[in-house]
Enzyme design. Structure first.
Site, short mmCIF file in Angstrom:
data_model
loop_
_atom_site.label_atom_id
_atom_site.label_comp_id
_atom_site.label_asym_id
_atom_site.label_seq_id
_atom_site.Cartn_x
_atom_site.Cartn_y
_atom_site.Cartn_z
N TRP A 1 0.82 -1.22 0.00
CA TRP A 1 0.00 0.00 0.00
C TRP A 1 0.85 1.26 0.00
O TRP A 1 0.30 2.37 -0.12
CB TRP A 1 -0.93 0.01 1.22
N LYS A 2 2.13 1.12 0.22
CA LYS A 2 3.05 2.27 0.27
C LYS A 2 2.50 3.31 1.28
O LYS A 2 1.93 2.92 2.29
CB LYS A 2 3.26 2.85 -1.13
N HIS B 1 12.79 -2.58 -1.13
CA HIS B 1 12.00 -2.03 -2.24
C HIS B 1 12.82 -0.92 -2.92
O HIS B 1 13.56 -0.18 -2.24
CB HIS B 1 10.68 -1.46 -1.71
N GLU C 1 12.09 1.91 -3.87
CA GLU C 1 11.87 3.26 -3.31
C GLU C 1 12.70 3.45 -2.04
O GLU C 1 13.17 4.56 -1.78
CB GLU C 1 10.37 3.48 -3.04
N GLU D 1 11.20 -6.76 -9.29
CA GLU D 1 10.47 -5.56 -9.67
C GLU D 1 11.36 -4.68 -10.54
O GLU D 1 12.18 -3.91 -9.99
CB GLU D 1 10.05 -4.78 -8.43
N GLY E 1 4.82 1.62 -10.97
CA GLY E 1 3.97 2.81 -10.98
C GLY E 1 3.96 3.55 -12.31
O GLY E 1 3.51 4.69 -12.38
N SER F 1 3.48 -2.48 -12.13
CA SER F 1 2.29 -2.25 -12.95
C SER F 1 1.51 -3.53 -13.26
O SER F 1 0.96 -3.69 -14.36
CB SER F 1 2.66 -1.52 -14.24
N GLY G 1 1.36 -2.80 -6.25
CA GLY G 1 1.29 -1.47 -5.65
C GLY G 1 -0.08 -0.86 -5.88
O GLY G 1 -1.06 -1.19 -5.20
N GLY G 2 -0.17 0.01 -6.88
CA GLY G 2 -1.40 0.76 -7.16
C GLY G 2 -2.67 -0.08 -7.16
O GLY G 2 -3.68 0.30 -6.55
P1 PGA Z 1 2.95 -0.81 -8.89
O1 PGA Z 1 4.00 -0.96 -7.67
O2 PGA Z 1 2.15 -2.09 -8.90
O3 PGA Z 1 2.14 0.39 -8.53
O4 PGA Z 1 3.75 -0.65 -10.12
C1 PGA Z 1 4.61 -2.19 -7.36
C2 PGA Z 1 5.54 -2.01 -6.20
O5 PGA Z 1 6.16 -0.95 -6.07
O6 PGA Z 1 5.67 -2.92 -5.37
#
Ligand code: PGA
Length: 279
Positions: A37-38, A123, A125, A195, A201, A241, A262-263
C-alpha cells in the site's frame, strides 16, 4: 501391417517405460499475491479496504496466499482482521537495529509482537529515496529471520541498466549481497520479488517473456547456491504495474509465483481480481 514383431517391440517399450523408476518432482512452492500500500490511506480507509478484502476473499477459492502490507500505523488493525481470516499481513520496512535510540524507526521485535508474518525489504523506493545499501538490507533480513518474519526481498534494475544489458548482473549482485549469506534453512523462509524499477507505478509492465527470463535466471542462481530443492520451493513474485488485465498471463509463466502489487492493491476488487488469476 501390424506384425507380431512390431507388437512385441512395442510392448517391450511400454514395459521399459513402466519399469523405469518414477522420479516425479512435486513442486510445493506457494503462490503469493502481496499488496504494497506504500504511503497511502488514512486509518478509516485502511480499515475499510482490509474489511472489503477479507469479505471478498471469503467467497473465493483463491489459489494463492493473500498478503496486505499497509503502512505501519495500520498493521495492528490488519493483524486483528488476519486473525479471523486467511489474510496475511506484512510490513513495508524495518529498522536495521533491534531496539534503542532510533527515533521514528520500527523494529523486527515490534512486528513480531503483533504477529506480522512478512516484511518487504529492499524495495527500490527504499533503495533510492532512503539510500538503503545492500549491507543494511542483509542486516534487516537477518533480523526478520531471527524473529520468524518472512522477508519479501525486492530486486530489480533501472531502465538504463536494462538498456545497457546489465540487468542480470545487477539482480545477481543484489541477491548475492542481500541474501546469499543465509544458510539454506534460513533461505527457505525468504520470498523474492523481481520488480524492474522502470515498471513500478509507470503502467509499463514487463512482458511475460521478460519476467519469465529474469525469474528463471534468479531461480538458476538459487539452484547453484542452495541446490534444486530450495530453488524449486522459493516463491518469486513479479512486481511493476501488475493489474487485473495482465496478471493472468504473467502468473502463467513457469517461474512467476505471484505478484507484489502497488497501485492495484488499493482497491479490493482489483486486488482480488489479480489474486484470482491463477489457473
Ligand atoms: P505498482 O508498484 O504495482 O504500482 O507498479 C509495485 C511495487 O512498487 O511494489
Amino acid at each position: 501391417m501390424f506384425s507380431l514383431l512390431r507388437f512385441k517391440s512395442l510392448s517391450l517399450k511400454i514395459k521399459s517405460v513402466l519399469l523405469r523408476p518414477i522420479n516425479y518432482t512435486i513442486i510445493m512452492r506457494k503462490n503469493i499475491v502481496a499488496g504494497n500500500w506504500k504511503m497511502n490511506k488514512t486509518f478509516s480507509e485502511a480499515e475499510e479496504l482490509t474489511d472489503q478484502i477479507v469479505l471478498e476473499m471469503e467467497d473465493k477459492d483463491l489459489k494463492c496466499e493473500l498478503v496486505v502490507c499497509p503502512p505501519s500505523p495500520f498493521l495492528e488493525m490488519a493483524s486483528d482482521y488476519a486473525e479471523e481470516s486467511r489474510l496475511k499481513v506484512g510490513a513495508q520496512n524495518i529498522s536495521e537495529h533491534e531496539s534503542g535510540a532510533y527515533t521514528g524507526e520500527i523494529s523486527a521485535p515490534m512486528l513480531d509482537s503483533i504477529d506480522i508474518e512478512y516484511c518487504i525489504i529492499g524495495h527500490s523506493e527504499r533503495r533510492k529515496y532512503f539510500n538503503e545499501t545492500d549491507q543494511q538490507l542483509a542486516t534487516k533480513v537477518d533480523l526478520l529471520l531471527d524473529y520468524g518474519i518472512k522477508p519479501i526481498f525486492c530486486v530489480g534494475e533501472v531502465l538504463e541498466e536494462r538498456e545497457s544489458n546489465t540487468h542480470f548482473d545487477v539482480v545477481k549482485k543484489q541477491l548475492g549481497n542481500g541474501l546469499f549469506h543465509l544458510n539454506s534453512d534460513e533461505f527457505s523462509n525468504v520470498v523474492i520479488a523481481y520488480e524492474p524499477v522502470w515498471a513500478i507505478g509507470t503502467g509499463k509492465t514487463a512482458s511475460p517473456e521478460q519476467a519469465q527470463e529474469m525469474h528463471a535466471f534468479i531461480r538458476k542462481l538459487i539452484l547453484e547456491k542452495y541446490g534444486k530443492e530450495t530453488a524449486d520451493e522459493v516463491s518469486i513474485l513479479y512486481g511493476g504495474s501488475c493489474n487485473p488485465g495482465n496478471a493472468k498471463v504473467l502468473f502463467s509463466q513457469a517461474d512467476v509465483d505471484g505478484g507484489l502489487i502497488g497501485g492495484a492493491s488499493l482497491k479490493a476488487n482489483d486486488f482480488l481480481a489479480i489474486a484470482s488469476s491463477f489457473e
